[in-house]
Design a protein around this motif. Sequence first.
Motif, PDB file in Angstrom:
ATOM      1  N   GLY A  17     128.797  20.230  14.179  1.00 12.71           N
ATOM      2  CA  GLY A  17     128.008  20.023  15.398  1.00 12.71           C
ATOM      3  C   GLY A  17     128.721  20.365  16.685  1.00 12.71           C
ATOM      4  O   GLY A  17     129.530  21.284  16.737  1.00 12.71           O
ATOM      5  N   CYS A  18     128.436  19.585  17.723  1.00 12.93           N
ATOM      6  CA  CYS A  18     128.807  19.973  19.080  1.00 12.93           C
ATOM      7  C   CYS A  18     130.190  19.441  19.472  1.00 12.93           C
ATOM      8  O   CYS A  18     130.827  18.699  18.743  1.00 12.93           O
ATOM      9  N   ASN A  21     131.093  15.765  19.135  1.00 19.58           N
ATOM     10  CA  ASN A  21     131.597  15.318  17.836  1.00 19.58           C
ATOM     11  C   ASN A  21     133.092  15.613  17.702  1.00 19.58           C
ATOM     12  O   ASN A  21     133.820  14.832  17.095  1.00 19.58           O
ATOM     13  N   CYS A  54     126.206  16.333  12.030  1.00 22.25           N
ATOM     14  CA  CYS A  54     125.263  16.812  13.046  1.00 22.25           C
ATOM     15  C   CYS A  54     123.860  16.869  12.446  1.00 22.25           C
ATOM     16  O   CYS A  54     123.682  17.312  11.326  1.00 22.25           O
ATOM     17  N   VAL A 172     118.341  14.529  19.562  1.00 21.77           N
ATOM     18  CA  VAL A 172     119.460  13.884  20.262  1.00 21.77           C
ATOM     19  C   VAL A 172     119.091  12.543  20.929  1.00 21.77           C
ATOM     20  O   VAL A 172     119.855  11.583  20.841  1.00 21.77           O
TER      21      VAL A 172
HETATM   22 FE1  F3S Z   1     125.876  17.025  18.720  1.00 27.48          FE
HETATM   23 FE2  F3S Z   1     124.572  17.604  16.519  1.00 27.48          FE
HETATM   24 FE3  F3S Z   1     124.600  15.164  17.379  1.00 27.48          FE
HETATM   25  S1  F3S Z   1     124.644  18.817  18.324  1.00 27.48           S
HETATM   26  S2  F3S Z   1     124.773  15.294  19.583  1.00 27.48           S
HETATM   27  S3  F3S Z   1     126.357  16.345  16.702  1.00 27.48           S
HETATM   28  S4  F3S Z   1     122.890  16.169  16.466  1.00 27.48           S
END
Ligand code: F3S
Length: 456
Positions: A17-18, A21, A54, A172
């Motif tokens: 993910g982002c 994380n 994620c 989110v």
């Molecule tokens: Fe990031 Fe994925 Fe959560 S983009 S905020 S880790 S759903």
Amino acid sequence: MADPKAGLKKLHIKTYGCQMNVYDSERMAEAMGAEGYVLTDDPAAADMVLLNTCHIREKAAEKLYSDLGRLKPFKTAKPDLTVAVAGCVAQAEGAEILRRMPLVDLVVGSQNYHRLPAMVKAAEGGARPVDTEFPVEDKFDLLPDRPAASARPTAFLTVQEGCDKFCAFCVVPYTRGAEISRPVDRILTEAGKLVARGVREITLLGQNVNGYHGQGPDGAWGLGRLTRDLARIEGLERIRYTTSHPNDMADDLIAAHAEEPKLMPYLHLPVQSGSDRILKAMNRKHTAEDYLRLVERIRAARPDILLTSDFIVGFPGETEADFQATLDLIGAVTYGAAYSFKYSARPGTPAASREAVAAEVADDRLHRLQALITRQQRAAQAAMVGRVVTVLFEKPGRMPGQWVGKSEYLHAVHVAAPDLRPGVLARVRITASDPNSLAGELMGDYGPRRPVLAAV
Ligand code: F3S
Ligand code: SAH
Ligand code: SF4
């Protein structure tokens, strides 16, 4: 001599993910470090595996289950291996993960990381704890302090978390909860500690980071003011922030781009679509024209700023004309880079029940959009050739004697220089543009015999 690490338990973390994380994984590693765990890259050597997940698209969420399947032989070989699931899938699915995957020992939601050490102890005692409550206390206040040393000159720092915007496609707001901004003093303290341990560039993180409105000594501060105050920290050379929403781009933040040299000329400003009809259906609450006017104002303040965006293709109801409007917007803005995704229906979101665009149509649009973005990205990189940029060097490159770092515009730049070190900031003349990076040559003196060029 006894090995100082003997007897320490080993923790393997995989982060999906982002950037938030990535930041959270670091904080969890630090929390477990205080419990005697050291990090390992090798899941086979680990006493604990933590998957920080994620949920943004179906594929991202499904990765958790395929990775858990891959962990089965490790758990069979070492039954007391602790398997922990954190992050946005943990938050969204909670106890369901335990039911589906018997090898999972604990599930910790995105706001409960301060409770991880206690949950690990409970799991070692045979319990299978799940914690996905949104607690009243602030996890950041209860996580251990940042450690004193780091080999990396760049760091992330979460200043805002959660989202109240409820775009029709997005999980989110459900996985990260309501928008909160951390107080100014905590952020300044954490930034000061990062800089003291050698960090020279901080990227401020938030799902809507430019909506930051944290408590300052004299009322709520916006991100512009926070940036200007952070810039006063000696030794901090660069500030970035991500991700921004077009509706939260305050005048003061735009002005900061013109006035604050430590604020880098790079802005990720997702627009998702160029069609007003689709923007409305997405609940983005602005038009394509609003976005173009905003881009004009930002470029008036900082003409060389490099803009990037996210796009979703194949959102329910998207016609060829809507898609063409997105291509037109990309043509009008000219991006330095962009991420693009095929719409993925997510459980619990308003758009999930709407009729999907045919998969082959969405695939075709994704390819066309990516081809246009790639052309713009290559052109933006090619335009750098001959220019002098400042590079913050991070690590040796893939070729012997090569070092790589990032320019102000976040382009990866490599130079031939065997004796650099992480954190050196130096001026570089760009000589060539490869598909994914720029090549350059150092200008003037640098390196160990001379003082590092901090101010350039
Ligand atoms: Fe990031 Fe994925 Fe959560 S983009 S905020 S880790 S759903
Ligand atoms: N807070 C940021 C980004 C959040 S998620 C913002 O407001 O822009 C990162 C990107 O994933 C989004 O910008 C969007 O382009 C993409 N995304 C989110 N949900 C998606 C979905 N259901 N299907 C496809 N892409 C999605
Ligand atoms: Fe998701 Fe929209 Fe919030 Fe971004 S602004 S996190 S896309 S709901």
